[in-house]
Design an enzyme around this catalytic site. Structure first.
Site: not given
Ligand code: FAD
Length: 485
Positions: A282, A285, A313, A348, A366, A389
């Site tokens: 993650e 990612w 759209w 997420n 989107w 997105w």
């Molecule tokens: P954890 O599950 O603890 O993951 C650890 C770290 O890994 C996160 O803090 C984040 O930096 C990174 N990470 C995890 N999942 C993703 C992912 N899918 N893509 C990129 N990085 C990821 N994340 C953001 O940080 N900023 C946003 O603006 C953002 N917008 C999103 C919009 C949509 C529509 C979706 C589906 C996802 C988005 N995410 C975004 C990705 C993800 O949802 C969040 O990073 C995550 O929910 C953050 O919670 P956490 O820190 O507990 O994540």
């Protein structure tokens, strides 16, 4: 010139999305030089650039306060400036007789363009500028596919990342920072009015978060002691605190990915491999999102897959508002949107469900979702938000295939089987039996009465029918393919 060889004059450290003193390469280099250091933060407001949404403005206020306190403890302080970066920096250079400016790199299109222009203008004026890598574990152009281009698919990127990137050890905070006798003029943080007033809607944010470097460290430690060992098994359950909650701290650079990676390394040995690897994936990612952003600079505004330029759209303000306010009639969608509005964050799994609902069930572009998230998320990130997105919409690199449409009822039943998450954020459904919590419109009248739910009065009926909406989305997709062919 190397970082140990700065001109014999004060050094400005320009803080941006790296609001920390530990593992901050630019600050470390400046402090190690022994020159007087002038830490500055600029609120960069230009006609075309809105740097922070509402929720992040709240966070920024507290994060800057915290950074100033950390700098104070090291004998320094943060100077707050506002305006066009190039102009403001040239003024502060003149005011402090600085000979150099250092910063950690940022990667949004605005950030890269601004920094390139600033660097050139500083050079023209005989000021030395040096940038460092501190936000990401890799430079986004560093990992190249077999053909020398950018990766479009995550798994090969992850493999290449593992093969080519060894995250360095985090740097300690400087022990002390030399200062000039006189500080430059600084704005008063309160004058920036970053905190909401009339109404002050920040109560939910305050309850949920502790912005700042110490808050980030505490959050990481709590996760290392608690969630990490169960991460893979629990990260999809929105009712459980199964993820790290580090995203807003990462967005503001209050903690670096190197610090997280290294801390995970320290404890990984005693933990199940899958749980730890999934967490690392993650974090990567996030690196992948930046890889996409830097290699496709229009990502925020333009479909990565150009076929989607033809997508039919819909325009429907009522639907958009119902989605934004959590009034769609689909409990898991409404719970997510309300969690977002109240706390500035959403789980997420639920982000994927609400995103899919917007672009597929409501057929709304989107970019409406991206904008709303940008304004309301405390972790709004120029790469992750846009890339996610586009992924949801089907228009992105490595996107979910468009025809895979999240069913908000079965997703709810699978990931929130007892409706615990829904009941927390949609309290008007708190007494609904689990069997109907994700589809209250199917509940017998007796169950609705017993739960105190009056559809269309206390809780909306679905604004679109799931089956019809699904077919409409698939039709639209086929039309787009026909048009784009
Ligand atoms: P954890 O599950 O603890 O993951 C650890 C770290 O890994 C996160 O803090 C984040 O930096 C990174 N990470 C995890 N999942 C993703 C992912 N899918 N893509 C990129 N990085 C990821 N994340 C953001 O940080 N900023 C946003 O603006 C953002 N917008 C999103 C919009 C949509 C529509 C979706 C589906 C996802 C988005 N995410 C975004 C990705 C993800 O949802 C969040 O990073 C995550 O929910 C953050 O919670 P956490 O820190 O507990 O994540």
């Amino acid at each position: 010139m190397s970082s140990t060889d700065f001109p014999d004059a004060p050094i400005i450290v320009w803080f941006r999305d790296d609001l920390r003193v530990t593992d901050n390469p630019a600050l470390n280099a400046a402090a190690a030089s022994g020159r007087a250091v002038v830490p500055v933060f600029i609120l960069e407001t230009t006609e075309h650039h809105v740097p922070f949404g509402g929720a992040q403005r709240w966070w920024l206020h507290h994060s800057l306060t915290s950074l100033d306190a950390s700098l104070n403890a090291l004998g320094s302080r943060l100077t707050l400036l506002r305006g066009n970066a190039e102009t403001v920096l040239s003024e502060v250079v003149a005011e402090t007789d600085a000979g150099s400016i250092v910063w950690n790199r940022r990667y949004s299109r605005y950030g890269i363009e601004t920094d390139t222009a600033v660097k050139a203008s500083l050079k023209d004026n005989g000021i030395y500028a040096e940038s460092f890598g501190g936000r990401l574990m890799h430079e986004p152009t560093q990992v190249k596919s077999g053909t020398g281009g950018a990766y479009k698919v995550y798994t090969p990127f992850w493999k290449a990342f593992c093969a080519t990137v060894t995250p360095r050890a985090p740097l300690p905070a400087p022990k002390a920072i030399a200062a000039r006798e006189i500080w430059p003029a600084s704005s008063d943080l309160d004058d920036w009015r970053l905190l909401p007033a009339k109404p002050d809607w920040s109560g939910g944010l305050q309850d949920a978060w502790s912005p700042g470097e110490a808050g980030a460290r505490d959050r990481l430690e709590a996760f290392i002691q608690g969630g990490l060992a169960r991460y893979d098994s629990q990260r999809d359950l929105p009712a459980v605190e199964g993820t790290s909650g580090l995203s807003p701290h990462l967005a503001f650079g209050e903690i670096s990915p190197f610090q997280i990676w290294a801390r995970v390394d320290q404890v990984a040995d005693g933990m199940p491999v899958d749980e730890v690897t999934t967490f690392r994936k993650e974090l990567v990612w996030r690196e992948f999102a930046y890889h996409l952003l830097v290699n496709f600079t229009e990502l925020k505004t333009t479909n990565y897959n150009g076929q989607f330029d033809q997508f039919p759209w819909a325009e429907n303000d009522e639907h958009l508002q119902a989605w934004q306010r959590g009034r769609t009639g689909y409990p898991i969608v409404d719970a997510g949107m309300r969690q977002l509005y109240e706390t500035g964050w959403m789980h997420n799994r639920v982000r994927m469900i609400v995103g899919s609902f917007l672009v597929k069930h409501l057929l709304l572009d989107w970019r409406h979702g991206e904008e709303w998230f940008w304004d309301t998320l405390v972790d709004a990130d120029p790469a992750s938000n846009t890339a996610s997105w586009q992924w949801i919409a089907g228009s992105g690199a490595d996107a979910a295939p468009y025809f895979r449409i999240f069913n908000p009822i079965t997703q709810g039943e699978k990931f929130d089987p007892q409706g615990t998450y829904v009941k927390r954020w949609v309290p008007e459904l708190a007494k609904m039996p689990a069997k109907y919590i994700h589809k209250p419109w199917e509940a017998p009248l007796g169950d609705l009465l017993a739960a105190g739910v009056k559809l269309s009065e206390t809780y909306p009926r679905p604004i679109v029918d799931h089956k019809q909406a699904r077919e409409r989305a698939l039709d639209a997709y086929q039309r787009m393919r026909g048009l784009a062919a």
